[in-house]
Design a protein around this motif. Structure first.
Motif, short mmCIF file in Angstrom:
data_model
loop_
_atom_site.label_atom_id
_atom_site.label_comp_id
_atom_site.label_asym_id
_atom_site.label_seq_id
_atom_site.Cartn_x
_atom_site.Cartn_y
_atom_site.Cartn_z
N GLU A 119 -4.96 -13.52 -5.59
CA GLU A 119 -5.63 -14.29 -6.71
C GLU A 119 -6.63 -15.42 -6.31
OE1 GLU A 119 -2.81 -15.78 -9.38
OE2 GLU A 119 -2.53 -13.99 -10.41
N ALA A 120 -6.37 -15.75 -5.09
CA ALA A 120 -7.12 -16.82 -4.54
C ALA A 120 -8.54 -16.29 -3.83
CB ALA A 120 -6.50 -17.83 -3.56
N THR A 121 -8.29 -15.08 -3.22
CA THR A 121 -9.05 -14.35 -2.47
C THR A 121 -9.79 -13.29 -2.61
OG1 THR A 121 -7.54 -13.07 -1.26
CG2 THR A 121 -7.75 -15.39 -0.38
N GLY A 122 -9.18 -12.66 -3.81
CA GLY A 122 -9.56 -11.16 -4.21
C GLY A 122 -9.11 -9.98 -3.20
N MET A 123 -8.50 -10.16 -2.41
CA MET A 123 -8.05 -9.27 -1.31
C MET A 123 -7.40 -8.05 -2.12
SD MET A 123 -5.14 -10.25 1.35
CE MET A 123 -3.83 -10.77 0.03
N THR A 124 -7.49 -6.87 -1.62
CA THR A 124 -6.61 -5.92 -1.82
C THR A 124 -5.50 -5.66 -1.28
OG1 THR A 124 -9.01 -4.53 -1.98
CG2 THR A 124 -7.15 -3.27 -2.20
N VAL A 125 -4.42 -4.98 -1.97
CA VAL A 125 -3.15 -4.85 -1.44
C VAL A 125 -2.78 -3.45 -1.55
CG1 VAL A 125 -0.62 -5.48 -1.66
CG2 VAL A 125 -2.78 -7.41 -1.88
N LEU A 126 -2.28 -2.74 -0.79
CA LEU A 126 -1.69 -1.77 -0.43
C LEU A 126 -0.31 -1.74 0.01
CD1 LEU A 126 -1.72 1.52 -0.71
CD2 LEU A 126 -2.64 1.64 1.53
N VAL A 127 0.76 -1.29 -0.83
CA VAL A 127 2.25 -1.44 -0.53
C VAL A 127 3.19 -0.39 -0.85
CG1 VAL A 127 2.61 -2.27 -3.20
CG2 VAL A 127 3.95 -2.98 -1.33
N THR A 128 3.91 -0.16 0.22
CA THR A 128 4.89 1.08 -0.08
C THR A 128 6.43 0.24 -0.35
OG1 THR A 128 6.03 1.03 2.10
CG2 THR A 128 3.99 2.39 1.65
N THR A 129 7.02 0.80 -1.26
CA THR A 129 8.35 0.28 -1.83
C THR A 129 9.40 1.08 -2.48
OG1 THR A 129 9.43 -1.79 -3.21
CG2 THR A 129 7.44 -0.66 -3.98
N HIS A 130 10.67 0.82 -2.47
CA HIS A 130 11.46 1.70 -3.09
C HIS A 130 11.92 0.98 -4.22
CE1 HIS A 130 12.45 4.29 0.62
NE2 HIS A 130 11.46 5.17 -0.01
N TYR A 131 11.67 -0.15 -4.46
CA TYR A 131 11.90 -1.05 -5.69
C TYR A 131 11.10 -0.78 -6.75
CZ TYR A 131 14.83 -3.58 -2.20
OH TYR A 131 15.85 -4.10 -1.34
N MET A 132 11.46 0.20 -7.64
CA MET A 132 10.59 0.50 -8.83
C MET A 132 10.20 -0.58 -9.72
SD MET A 132 9.93 3.83 -7.98
CE MET A 132 9.96 3.28 -6.48
N ASP A 133 11.19 -1.64 -9.94
CA ASP A 133 10.84 -2.93 -10.63
C ASP A 133 9.51 -3.80 -10.12
OD1 ASP A 133 12.70 -3.44 -8.49
OD2 ASP A 133 13.08 -5.19 -9.43
N GLU A 134 9.64 -3.74 -8.77
CA GLU A 134 8.55 -4.43 -8.20
C GLU A 134 7.09 -3.73 -8.56
OE1 GLU A 134 10.58 -6.30 -4.18
OE2 GLU A 134 8.94 -4.68 -3.99
N ALA A 135 7.22 -2.20 -8.29
CA ALA A 135 5.94 -1.37 -8.38
C ALA A 135 5.45 -1.53 -9.98
CB ALA A 135 6.23 -0.10 -7.94
N ASP A 136 6.53 -1.50 -10.82
CA ASP A 136 6.07 -1.56 -12.36
C ASP A 136 5.47 -2.97 -12.78
OD1 ASP A 136 5.97 -0.88 -14.80
OD2 ASP A 136 8.03 -0.65 -15.32
N GLN A 137 6.13 -3.90 -12.00
CA GLN A 137 5.71 -5.53 -12.53
C GLN A 137 4.36 -5.87 -11.71
OE1 GLN A 137 8.78 -8.34 -11.95
NE2 GLN A 137 7.32 -10.05 -12.31
N TYR A 138 4.09 -5.35 -10.56
CA TYR A 138 3.25 -5.97 -9.69
C TYR A 138 1.76 -5.09 -9.24
CZ TYR A 138 6.58 -9.81 -8.59
OH TYR A 138 7.57 -10.77 -8.91
#
Length: 276
Positions: free
Chosen positions: A184-203
């Motif tokens: 939010e402070a920098t406008g940075m792009t984020v590419l993430v892999t995760t097996h936690y579906m709750d994280e993916a859904d929320q963030y």
């Protein structure tokens, strides 16, 4: 027109006879949080390693903000920060020394290093622990330290491969709160892999479900959940399926003896054991 943060076209990569990535087409827009999901052996980490230039691009095209990952690897590396599955912090160095090491590796100007190191540690709330050995840190603190290492070069693109693996729910939330604050402070792009579906859904703004080397579903978490509900014939008043339901629908059991890499599974387990 602004170049996409990440653009993969027809990316393919094989380990011997095993085709880990099979004609991958993927675009990540600048400024978004993009989740790359899929079962073990889907090809996620291999794709990530091609994007970060840790693996060559033998077939297809990969570009980061318009820079060719095959033709100008150093230009690409200057644009990104990377937190791998495997732990990258040295337990025999202090937190500050770990981040300073990455500042040198990523060629942060000498006159700016001390300030940039302090800023990166502050961004992940490790200022008070900066001069303690990393070997004394908790699992959540280690992951935040690795995030600081990735942030010290002020990357336009942050790539996170299973960043919260092995962490308890409180530590997971803490890591994501710090990622969100920096973005939010920098406008940075984020590419993430995760097996936690709750994280993916929320963030995540958008997610792609990868299976057997290709993208099988793509959209916002809500779009994918609604799409599965429609295919199942759900009524408008019925609760939406979860993102985990979508994952299962796309990937099935996720078990495929012909895909995956034993070394990746082993290193993931070691990381989970060390941060857990």
């Amino acid at each position: 027109m602004t170049a996409a943060a990440v653009a993969c076209t027809g990316l393919a990569y094989a380990f011997g006879d095993t085709r880990a990535v099979d004609g991958l087409d993927l675009t990540v827009a600048e400024g978004e949080v993009f989740g790359l999901l899929g079962p073990n052996g889907a090809g996620k980490t291999t794709a990530i390693r091609c994007i970060t230039t840790l693996l060559p691009v033998p077939s297809g095209m990969v570009a980061v903000f318009g820079q060719d990952a095959a033709g100008d690897r150093m230009a690409v590396r200057r644009l990104l920060g990377y937190v791998p599955q495997q732990l990258s912090a040295d337990q025999n160095l202090t937190g500050r020394e770990n981040v300073a090491l990455f500042a040198r590796v990523f060629d942060v100007p000498r006159r700016e290093r001390a300030e940039r190191v302090a800023q990166a540690l502050g961004a992940v709330d490790l200022t008070d622990a900066a001069d303690r050995l990393a070997g004394t840190y908790s699992g959540g603190m280690v992951r935040r330290l690795e995030l600081a290492q990735a942030l010290v070069s002020a990357p336009r693109l942050l790539i996170l491969d299973e960043p919260t693996i092995g962490l308890d729910p409180i530590a997971r939330t803490s890591v994501w709160e710090h990622i969100t604050a920096v973005r939010e402070a920098t406008g940075m792009t984020v590419l993430v892999t995760t097996h936690y579906m709750d994280e993916a859904d929320q963030y995540c703004d958008r997610v792609a479900l990868m299976h057997r080397g290709r993208i099988r579903a793509l959209g916002t978490p809500t779009e994918l959940r609604k799409g599965l509900g429609t295919r199942r014939g759900a009524a408008p008043t019925d609760p939406l399926p979860s993102l985990e339901d979508v994952f299962r629908d796309v990937a099935g059991s996720g078990l495929d003896d012909s895909s995956g890499d034993f070394r990746d599974v082993r290193s993931t387990r070691r990381t989970a054991q060390r941060v857990g």
